[in-house]
Design an enzyme around this catalytic site. Sequence first.
Site, PDB file in Angstrom:
ATOM      1  N   GLU A   1      31.034  22.725   4.866  1.00  0.00           N
ATOM      2  CA  GLU A   1      30.439  23.477   5.970  1.00  0.00           C
ATOM      3  C   GLU A   1      29.532  24.602   5.483  1.00  0.00           C
ATOM      4  O   GLU A   1      28.465  24.842   6.043  1.00  0.00           O
ATOM      5  CB  GLU A   1      31.556  24.064   6.839  1.00  0.00           C
ATOM      6  CG  GLU A   1      31.033  24.843   8.035  1.00  0.00           C
ATOM      7  CD  GLU A   1      32.155  25.561   8.775  1.00  0.00           C
ATOM      8  OE1 GLU A   1      31.846  26.229   9.764  1.00  0.00           O
ATOM      9  OE2 GLU A   1      33.307  25.457   8.352  1.00  0.00           O
ATOM     10  N   ASP A   2      29.957  25.307   4.432  1.00  0.00           N
ATOM     11  CA  ASP A   2      29.277  26.549   4.046  1.00  0.00           C
ATOM     12  C   ASP A   2      28.480  26.475   2.749  1.00  0.00           C
ATOM     13  O   ASP A   2      27.913  27.478   2.322  1.00  0.00           O
ATOM     14  CB  ASP A   2      30.311  27.684   3.921  1.00  0.00           C
ATOM     15  CG  ASP A   2      30.961  28.007   5.262  1.00  0.00           C
ATOM     16  OD1 ASP A   2      30.315  27.787   6.300  1.00  0.00           O
ATOM     17  OD2 ASP A   2      32.114  28.463   5.272  1.00  0.00           O
TER      18      ASP A   2
END
Length: 767
Positions: free
Chosen positions: A111-112
């Site tokens: 996600e990051d």
Amino acid sequence: MATVRQTIPEDLPSALPTTAGGPAVEVRATDMHPIDERFEAMLRRVQTNRPTEDITLIRKAWDFCVKHHAGQMRASGEPYIIHPLEVAEVLAEMKMDATAIAAGLLHDAVEDTPATNEEIASGFGDQVAHIVEGVTKIDKIQFANREDRQAENVRKMLLAMVSDVRVVLIKLADRLHNMRTLEHLKPDRQEAIARETQDIYAPLAHRLGMGKVRGELEDLAFRYTDPVSFEKVSEAVEARRIEGEQFLRGVEDTLVEQLRENGIEARVEWRIKRLYSIFQKIERSKVSFDQVYDLLAVRVITQDVAACYAVFGMIHTLWRPVPGRIKDFIAIPRANRYQSLHTTVMGASGHQFEVQIRTEEMHRIAEEGIAAHWKYKAGDSVVTARDEERLNWIRQLVEWQKEMTDPNEFLSSLKMDLYPDEVYTFTPKGKVVVVPADATPVDFAYTIHTEVGHTCVGAKVNSRMVPLRTKLRTGDIVEIVTQKDHKPSRDWLTFVKSPRARNKIKHWLNEDQRRRAVEIGRKLLEREARKHKVPMSQIGDQDLGRIANEYGVATAADLLATMGQGKHSAHQILNKLAPGYANQPEPETPETKPGTIESAMSDAVRKLHLTGSDSLQVEGQNDLLVYRARCCNPIRGEEIVGYVTRGKGVAVHARSCSNVQNLLYESDRRIAVEWSRVGDQTTGRAQRYPVKITVFCDNRAGMLKELTAVISDDNTNIRGVETRESEDGEAVVDFVIEAQDVRHLNKMVLGLRRVGGVRAVQRTQKL
């Protein structure tokens, strides 16, 4: 020479070294960075809890994590790497395996960071990648609103849990650390995250039996969801903490001495009730803080079940039990497999306190839930039969949640199912069936099996026939009476309590309405085809399916359903299918024989059009079929709500109608409606509505004449009159009159009440 990992610099610019051939840089332990020291301490805990565990995967995940999160910072100002490390520490405390801890370290990588699922799978295996994918939020997908986003996140998590429960364990660890550091976010984000934690994650931990995690999540969320109550409860607890702790130490000393004298091997713990639990007790029971009698609690943890009951008896010889406060969750465990003996007793000083008695195994399950039995062996997950029961609940939840489209309904039903107040009932053969508080035999039937619920026609509770609305109590023996081909009733929605039963009933009703809409649509199309002399052999489902997309639907059945619902006319559809025929001037409608399907359908459609055009309209629409619901028969001047039915158009109910809440269970089928003024302007006279009123009065000569005179003097037409005598000799007169609006009706009712001998006048909603 042994390989020693290099320390992480202050700014965490890169991963720990992964040299191609030579040894890694050797560093003294005293020179290690504090973050690195924490990681090593976490590894030591893993090795202590699971001596045979291969921690190579965890080290590899840590290196990957440090490299990919380099330079990222949290809202607190700390390096981002702190977050996955904290998650891994929580998982290590749960005694999770290397796969789960590695996935916990990597849970935000996709996600990051630029990392992909494929990269995770190739570097750490499919199992880790699957868990990471299940935990990863889906921010890349655009949703219409926050409810859609939250619902989809929870759906994906539940689906992933079915195949690997470690997904939710990591998700709970992730949420726990986020809640511990929530003070660094803006107030609106704090409240939103805390509310979601209170509504979804804490109840989920409870359902999985993870009491320790649930308790901390609830208290952390409580601080942000209701800060005023949090401070109030905190101050009250702190004011009594010293006195309470002193009292509990005295109880502990007494118990330890008595256990030794009776030769029972056990240990004693005590605690003061958690803040959010105190608040819930005050709100639920409507009591003051002083009346929370289980504020103080003692726990006795024994070696076996026999010792539990021995301690139970000993407790009642030392202190007087409080009536109605004894619960045996060992004999009948809670739905989340929690087991313990509970009793509330009165101390010599007047203090009431709760005593919980359980075995070490029960204690581990109560604190850690499904994590207490998690084992990992030879690359496969091994789950106990007790854990399978918890996973079966999740599978059932996923099964019926698939049928829901409205995010609000999905989340509200999920919350009800996650945190139910439970009643323990039995089948005639002695099997325990857990249902929500105030559940009925219908809830019981659907808990047994969907078909048992659908075909339920009656029930015996403790060998006596009872109405299906009967509320079940703990200990009831319930036997369901079924009948083949019997179908669910819409009325059941007014009293069922379990989300499973409610959803199954709604699903059947929706399918039944759709089936009827398809049938009506097909009949309307056939009728239109006969009118234009179009051979039905030219119109097949394949032809309907070919043009379905033009009307925003996928299949021929969907298109027929939209016709049955009045969204599209049969003439429109026929014009697409056979333009050479349908574009011709419409022939005169042939006479239909009374009693035929065509006649009934023609009358029904005509009635819908006439009713809607004269008095009601959908806000912003003028081409929808609208009619007044017969259950409440609303008249002009009343507040109304619309409900898009399947096959009949828009049903309009009075807002006060008892059926409204049960009918409007799908938000996308609610629609704003209003009283139309067009009918009054075009006809030159006010629309009149049939209304049934009942008069209770003396049974004397001339009474009916006086009542009818009052109605006639108000220039009101009487459609029907029916009289009868009640059991006590009172006369009951039912009038069906024509009322212009609510004001007109109220004026008439007031006039009737003034007649001598009239005791009451009531409006009967249903004609």
